[in-house]
Design an enzyme around this catalytic site. Structure first.
Site, mmCIF file in Angstrom:
data_model
loop_
_atom_site.group_PDB
_atom_site.id
_atom_site.type_symbol
_atom_site.label_atom_id
_atom_site.label_comp_id
_atom_site.label_asym_id
_atom_site.label_seq_id
_atom_site.Cartn_x
_atom_site.Cartn_y
_atom_site.Cartn_z
ATOM 1 C CE LYS A 111 -2.752 13.160 3.924
ATOM 2 N NZ LYS A 111 -1.366 12.689 3.748
ATOM 3 N NE ARG A 112 -5.123 11.973 -5.170
ATOM 4 C CZ ARG A 112 -4.506 13.181 -4.963
ATOM 5 N NH1 ARG A 112 -4.981 14.001 -3.997
ATOM 6 N NH2 ARG A 112 -3.488 13.687 -5.396
ATOM 7 C CG LEU A 152 -2.640 1.956 3.033
ATOM 8 C CD1 LEU A 152 -1.607 1.947 1.712
ATOM 9 C CD2 LEU A 152 -2.860 0.290 3.243
ATOM 10 N N GLY A 196 -10.464 -0.953 0.349
ATOM 11 C CA GLY A 196 -11.513 -0.479 0.909
ATOM 12 C C GLY A 196 -12.772 0.198 0.367
ATOM 13 C CD GLU A 199 -12.689 -4.476 2.034
ATOM 14 O OE1 GLU A 199 -12.129 -3.668 2.317
ATOM 15 O OE2 GLU A 199 -12.676 -5.697 2.248
ATOM 16 C CD GLU A 219 -7.357 -4.900 -0.177
ATOM 17 O OE1 GLU A 219 -7.131 -5.018 -1.445
ATOM 18 O OE2 GLU A 219 -8.510 -4.584 0.329
ATOM 19 N NE ARG A 222 -0.857 -0.271 -1.299
ATOM 20 C CZ ARG A 222 0.067 0.248 -2.402
ATOM 21 N NH1 ARG A 222 1.333 -0.131 -2.419
ATOM 22 N NH2 ARG A 222 -0.612 0.818 -3.292
ATOM 23 N N GLY A 227 -10.592 -6.742 4.594
ATOM 24 C CA GLY A 227 -11.092 -6.532 5.990
ATOM 25 C C GLY A 227 -12.484 -5.951 6.057
HETATM 26 C C1 1HE Z 1 -3.178 7.784 1.008
HETATM 27 C C2 1HE Z 1 -3.735 6.491 0.517
HETATM 28 C C3 1HE Z 1 -4.241 5.557 1.370
HETATM 29 C C4 1HE Z 1 -3.556 7.858 -1.106
HETATM 30 N N1 1HE Z 1 -3.956 5.778 2.661
HETATM 31 N N2 1HE Z 1 -2.884 7.605 2.440
HETATM 32 N N3 1HE Z 1 -5.079 1.651 -0.767
HETATM 33 C C5 1HE Z 1 -4.030 1.725 -1.923
HETATM 34 O O1 1HE Z 1 -3.198 0.746 -1.782
HETATM 35 C C6 1HE Z 1 -4.093 2.882 -2.884
HETATM 36 C C7 1HE Z 1 -3.176 3.658 -2.371
HETATM 37 N N4 1HE Z 1 -3.274 4.818 -3.352
HETATM 38 C C8 1HE Z 1 -2.791 4.912 -4.668
HETATM 39 O O2 1HE Z 1 -2.397 4.071 -5.357
HETATM 40 C C9 1HE Z 1 -2.844 6.253 -5.107
HETATM 41 O O3 1HE Z 1 -2.752 7.397 -4.091
HETATM 42 C C10 1HE Z 1 -4.217 6.506 -5.944
HETATM 43 C C11 1HE Z 1 -4.190 5.711 -7.189
HETATM 44 C C12 1HE Z 1 -5.550 6.349 -5.363
HETATM 45 C C13 1HE Z 1 -4.355 8.195 -6.306
HETATM 46 O O4 1HE Z 1 -2.796 8.605 -6.782
HETATM 47 P P1 1HE Z 1 -2.664 10.077 -7.070
HETATM 48 O O5 1HE Z 1 -1.270 10.269 -7.815
HETATM 49 O O6 1HE Z 1 -3.755 10.924 -7.253
HETATM 50 O O7 1HE Z 1 -2.550 10.479 -5.101
HETATM 51 P P2 1HE Z 1 -1.319 10.443 -4.479
HETATM 52 O O8 1HE Z 1 0.158 11.415 -4.640
HETATM 53 O O9 1HE Z 1 -0.550 8.822 -4.430
HETATM 54 O O10 1HE Z 1 -1.812 10.333 -3.094
HETATM 55 C C14 1HE Z 1 -2.110 11.742 -2.509
HETATM 56 C C15 1HE Z 1 -1.841 11.761 -1.068
HETATM 57 O O11 1HE Z 1 -2.879 10.699 -0.530
HETATM 58 C C16 1HE Z 1 -0.719 11.377 -0.316
HETATM 59 O O12 1HE Z 1 -0.246 11.920 0.590
HETATM 60 P P3 1HE Z 1 0.664 13.236 0.590
HETATM 61 O O13 1HE Z 1 0.707 13.463 2.210
HETATM 62 O O14 1HE Z 1 1.843 12.669 0.204
HETATM 63 O O15 1HE Z 1 -0.101 14.263 -0.024
HETATM 64 C C17 1HE Z 1 -0.785 9.937 -0.528
HETATM 65 O O16 1HE Z 1 0.001 9.251 0.659
HETATM 66 C C18 1HE Z 1 -1.981 9.895 0.156
HETATM 67 N N5 1HE Z 1 -2.954 8.626 0.113
HETATM 68 N N6 1HE Z 1 -3.951 6.711 -0.657
HETATM 69 C C19 1HE Z 1 -3.315 6.663 3.297
HETATM 70 N N7 1HE Z 1 -4.673 4.560 1.123
HETATM 71 C C20 1HE Z 1 -10.626 -2.748 5.528
HETATM 72 S S1 1HE Z 1 -9.431 -3.264 4.767
HETATM 73 C C21 1HE Z 1 -9.045 -2.639 3.222
HETATM 74 C C22 1HE Z 1 -7.616 -2.581 2.651
HETATM 75 C C23 1HE Z 1 -7.401 -1.642 1.757
HETATM 76 O O17 1HE Z 1 -8.062 -1.015 1.407
HETATM 77 S S2 1HE Z 1 -5.889 -1.892 1.133
HETATM 78 C C24 1HE Z 1 -5.641 -0.865 -0.122
HETATM 79 C C25 1HE Z 1 -5.043 0.599 0.311
#
Ligand code: 1HE
Length: 346
Positions: A111-112, A152, A196, A199, A219, A222, A227
């Site tokens: 889940k990265r 997320l 995060g 962070e 963020e 999304r 946070g």
């Molecule tokens: C996740 C998450 C996640 C991946 N929550 N499940 N963060 C983001 O908005 C970043 C979202 N993630 C991405 O942009 C990409 O996943 C990556 C660039 C990090 C990596 O890409 P990749 O192609 O290597 O992987 P993927 O195919 O996108 O993800 C692999 C799996 O991880 C997939 O699940 P699967 O069940 O389909 O295999 C994704 O859904 C899962 N995954 N990232 C949940 N973030 C305290 S407040 C803080 C606020 C924030 O941090 S907002 C930023 C959130």
């Protein structure tokens, strides 16, 4: 792997024994190896257990016998062995120690390394329970990315505003245990370091980036907000205007841009992050406890306070540090020419 106790730059560390590893790989029994090398069994065993056995002509002959180069045997012997740390952690985290340095890994690569509640609480548990003989911590992420930030799927399930506030406060509590814990934390970053994840990195004391690292605050995209302390920590690292740009436009920073902007203190080639972080951790671990306490706990508070209070706090902290027995010894060591000079680093 069999190990032998030696002193190293990480403190007292169990090093893997290259000689024994090479003999085992070659399938030779101890008594046969001893005979072939012209030693008694106990004489040969001593060499397997002692670093002194791994030098000179002996090592060349042993290498020939085992069919590996002397360099390989010595290289293996210089590999520190990680030992488990006895703290109950979720399966998304793994902790081990190398001498006085703890290596904490995010192990949710599938889940990265997205940070779910269990992982964030696991981080708090680790930094709260860590034993006092751990002198520095190196934090890394497994897989292609350091961390994709907040999980997320968990936020999507929150329904009441207060739930969100308490969730964010839980992150604050956890990351405070990192920033204001008992040991310096060095984080090695690679791949995505976003939301995060950034962070979390900002709560560490030293950030090392591999060239593959990139930083984002998605963020904005999304529909949520920082946070996990980012409004304070990331904004202090790189300034409010950069954070605004990243959040409003989704701009990401490359490792090079992050280094120039102040996200990281070190930029290294891919694959070098962990060893660089370990070397930095070893240096930090060799400071006195009082100096490290002052740097971790007093310095950031002094820097944030009004100048008059800050200067007074600085004087109080300086006096406490100077009075420590360890400091006295170090000062004497320098004055009596036993301590290293400050030299220019390349
Ligand atoms: C996740 C998450 C996640 C991946 N929550 N499940 N963060 C983001 O908005 C970043 C979202 N993630 C991405 O942009 C990409 O996943 C990556 C660039 C990090 C990596 O890409 P990749 O192609 O290597 O992987 P993927 O195919 O996108 O993800 C692999 C799996 O991880 C997939 O699940 P699967 O069940 O389909 O295999 C994704 O859904 C899962 N995954 N990232 C949940 N973030 C305290 S407040 C803080 C606020 C924030 O941090 S907002 C930023 C959130």
């Amino acid at each position: 792997m069999i190990s032998s106790q030696t002193n190293s730059r990480y403190g007292d560390v169990n090093m893997s024994n290259g000689l024994r590893a090479a003999r085992t790989k070659a399938g030779l029994r101890l008594e046969d190896a001893a005979r072939a090398l012209g030693l008694s069994e106990s004489g040969y065993l001593k060499k397997e257990r002692s670093e002194r056995g791994l030098k000179g002509d002996f090592i060349k002959r042993a290498g020939e016998l085992f069919g590996v180069s002397a360099e390989d045997i010595i290289g293996e012997a210089n590999t520190p062995v990680e030992e488990p740390i006895d703290i109950d952690l979720p399966k998304s985290l793994k902790a081990a120690r190398i001498g006085a340095i703890a290596h904490l890994r995010l192990t949710r690569a599938e889940k990265r390394n997205a940070l779910d509640d269990v992982t964030v609480m696991g981080l708090e548990t680790f930094f709260t329970r860590m034993s006092s003989d751990i002198r520095a911590v190196v934090l890394t992420g497994e897989g292609a990315h350091f961390s994709a930030g907040l999980d997320l799927s968990e936020v999507a399930e929150q329904h009441e505003p207060l739930e969100g506030v308490l969730h964010s406060r839980m992150w604050h509590r956890a990351f405070d245990t990192i920033q204001f814990g008992r040991a310096p934390v060095i984080v090695a970053l690679h791949g995505a370091v976003v939301g995060g994840g950034l962070e979390l990195a900002a709560a560490a004391h030293i950030r090392v980036a591999e060239r593959s690292a990139y930083y984002g605050l998605p963020e904005g995209q999304r529909g949520i907000f920082l946070g996990g302390g980012g409004s304070v920590r990331i904004a202090r690292l790189i300034g409010v205007p950069r954070v605004m740009d990243m959040m409003l436009t989704g701009r990401t920073l490359t490792a090079e841009e992050g280094q120039a902007a102040g996200v990281t203190q070190y930029l290294v080639d891919d694959g070098k992050g962990f060893e660089t972080a370990m070397a930095l951790a070893a240096k930090a671990a060799s400071n006195t406890s009082t100096t490290n306490f002052a740097v971790l706990h007093a310095l950031p508070r002094i820097a944030e306070s009004n100048p008059a209070s800050g200067l007074l706090t600085e004087s109080l902290m300086a006096s406490i540090a100077e009075m420590s027995g360890e400091a006295k010894q170090r000062l004497r060591d320098f004055l009596e020419k036993r301590a290293a000079k400050v030299t220019r680093q390349s």
